[in-house]
Write an enzyme that holds these catalytic residues in place. Structure first.
Site: not given
Ligand code: ADP
Ligand code: ADP
Length: 584
Positions: A204, A209, A212, A299
């Site tokens: 990451t 948030h 996640h 994505r």
């Protein structure tokens, strides 16, 4: 001596699941003093922060089996087919580019130093070769578009690559979050202590948030594994939340909201390339070296954003497909990041595809987080972000009216820049903001004393003002700058230095005849008579801005009217709060 060291090193190597060994380029402690003394006498080159990151990961084996900046054969194979010349998958070129003028000789040793002059490594130059920027851009990044941050950056790289054996004397020193910095070997050792076969890596570059959190927990449970929460703290996408802030949020989240037997938080000093699918594959390879056998891929993983036509550069699922295709060979399984939404009525998260029909859903996009919440000082809701995380983000990202901004006036001498700027300064102070005024004429009597009006000197003057302005803006102040700043390219550099979201260019567009008529300092008369040479507008160009944020006329408007126009613009942008109504 050399033999002894080799056996000692071997003992500390950990066998990878796929058979290979972790590379370790660090000079053993007992040889360090002697090697450093030798290296300090060598000619040296200073490497960029990107290369320092790459060198660190090469040194500790994070890029295993790669053990050097790539030579011409590896480079060619990697660009063409994502493999080293020996056949091992490796999707991203890792190179040490230098300018042709750099003093380098084949078969000679050269020292590599970081920006602070720390001695990092000795390289024995075995290859010097030219590389083709267009080819790399097209084949690795699939675009020539300068909106791709790496493609743009590559234009500043040297035209020759160096390669050769590396002896690493020192890992670039880090003083922050030392307890969370672990090399692959240490990470593997730590992971072993958890006693689980499966390790799920999560890459990451953003604050995490609740979605996640949900997603990483589900993925870990699914395979009954440990989560390796592995945020990048090297270089990420320009404009990202800084890593100091992010790591504070990761620590809060990891220590309070995860089962401590199932999470390891460790920092990865990687310099990202934002190469989408190829980058995802690289992330998987790196995480394998750190001991993971699963990786979550979302994505548009490691996406660079849109190109200059507004189109995405990679397909949204290209990264997932590429990693899945090579997962067996890499020994890393791809776990797709499934989109989750919040169901307010049931107070839980669910995969978008499994939401019961007619159920209410809620989500907040990354842009909304910044623009609607943080910039306006609005607290993020608890269903979206854990309160500890929200608090850290709010501290680091004050609302707009407490953020810095640079107001950059440009225009001919006598156009009215200083006059309007002084009115604006008072209006901003009335509205509770702190101002630093950087007036060209004043700066030239102190900060830039001694500089003249040649193109070079004027550029230095403007860059100095820009540098100071950028510092002021970073610390939440308003910098009001008023200098002729006649050259477009230099003004653009300043815009980039300050950051485009915090930069307001004000073009004081007064016709030359009017300035000349005003001739406050009598300089135009002198320029006309030839007493002053190279005067802007007379015998030196003024390049008017193409797209200034604000375009002012001083023929139709008074200084006060113009200053109020700027104030209104800043209120619209949120940098100044709208005044209270006076009719209460
Ligand atoms: P600069 O900073 O652009 O070199 P100054 O602000 O020092 O210019 O000088 C502009 C001169 O023009 C001042 O003497 C000012 O009083 C005069 N002036 C006349 N009309 C205007 C106007 N509408 N806006 C700004 N200045 C004006
Ligand atoms: P810059 O550094 O962008 O050229 P400054 O605002 O720092 O602009 O300095 C410009 C001021 O210096 C002008 O307003 C004018 O008073 C004075 N000056 C002296 N010589 C020149 C010149 N050759 N060209 C423009 N301005 C000059």
């Amino acid at each position: 001596m050399a033999k002894e060291t080799a056996t000692k090193n071997k003992k500390s190597l950990i066998i990878q699941p796929c058979g290979g060994k972790l590379v370790d380029l660090r000079v053993p402690p007992e040889e360090l003093a002697e090697r450093k003394a030798y290296a300090s006498k060598l000619p040296s080159i200073q490497v960029s922060s990107r290369i320092a990151c790459d060198l660190e990961l090469l040194a500790v084996g994070a890029f295993s089996p790669l053990d050097r900046f790539m030579g011409v054969e590896d480079h060619r194979h990697v660009v063409e087919e994502m493999r080293l010349s020996g056949g091992h998958l490796f999707p991203i070129p890792i190179t040490l580019p230098v300018d042709p003028g750099t003093e380098t000789k084949l078969d000679a040793d050269i020292a590599l130093r970081d920006a602070n002059n720390n001695l990092l490594a000795v390289m024995t130059i075995e290859e010097i070769y030219e590389w083709d920027r267009e080819e790399v851009a097209q084949k690795v990044f699939r675009t020539q578009d300068l909106r791709h941050p790496l493609v743009a950056e590559m234009h500043r790289w040297g035209k020759h690559n160096l390669s050769g054996k590396l002896q690493v004397l020192q890992i670039p020193p880090h003083f922050d979050y030392q307890e969370l910095r672990m090399n692959p070997q240490e990470t593997r050792q730590k992971l072993l202590e958890y006693g689980r076969t499966n390790v799920v890596a999560f890459q990451t570059r953003n604050p995490l948030h609740r979605v996640h959190e949900e997603l990483t927990k589900r993925a870990t449970q699914e395979v009954d594994g440990v989560l390796l929460l592995h945020p990048v703290v090297g270089m990420t996408k320009p404009g990202d939340v800084d890593h100091f802030t992010r790591v504070r949020t990761y620590k809060a989240l990891a220590s309070r909201y995860y089962d401590q037997d199932r999470i390891l938080l460790a920092l990865l000093p990687l310099a990202m390339r934002l190469a989408g699918p190829r980058e995802a594959l690289w992330h998987a390879l790196i995480r394998r070296n750190y001991g993971a056998n699963h990786i979550i891929i979302g994505r548009d993983h490691a996406g660079p954003g849109k190109d200059s036509n507004g189109n995405p550069i990679y397909g949204p699922y290209d990264a997932q497909e590429l990693v899945a295709k090579h997962s067996e060979e890499l020994c890393v399984k791809m776990l797709p990041f499934r989109s989750l939404v919040y169901l307010p009525d049931e107070d839980r998260y669910e995969e978008v595809t499994k939401v019961p029909e007619g159920a209410q859903t809620a989500s907040i996009s990354g842009t909304q987080v910044r623009e609607e919440y943080l910039n306006n000082g609005v607290e993020l809701p608890q269903w979206f972000t854990r309160p500890e995380v929200a608090e850290i983000l709010a501290e680091s990202y004050p609302p707009r009216h407490r953020q810095g901004v640079c107001i950059w006036f440009t225009g001919l001498s006598g156009a009215g820049k200083s006059t309007i700027a002084s009115v604006l300064t008072v209006l901003l102070q009335e509205n509770g903001r702190h101002i630093t005024m950087l007036d060209g004429d004043v700066v030239r009597t102190n900060l830039s004393k001694g500089l003249g009006f040649s193109k070079e000197d004027r550029d230095i003057n403007i860059r100095r003002i820009g540098f100071v302005a950028a510092e002021i803006v970073r610390h939440g102040g308003i910098a009001v700058c008023a200098a002729v700043s006649p050259y477009r390219a230099t003004r653009n550099d300043v815009r980039n230095l300050v950051g485009k979201d915090h930069y307001v260019e004000v073009f004081v567009d007064t016709p030359l005849e009017v300035c000349e008529q005003r001739d406050v300092k009598g300089l135009y008369a002198k320029a006309r008579s030839g007493e002053i040479k190279g005067f802007t507008g007379i015998d030196d160009p003024y390049e008017a801005p193409h797209h200034p944020e604000i375009h002012l006329s001083t023929v139709n408007n008074t200084p006060e009217k113009n200053a109020r126009l700027i104030l209104e613009y800043l209120q619209e942008m949120g940098f100044v709060r709208h005044s209270e109504m006076h009719n209460e």
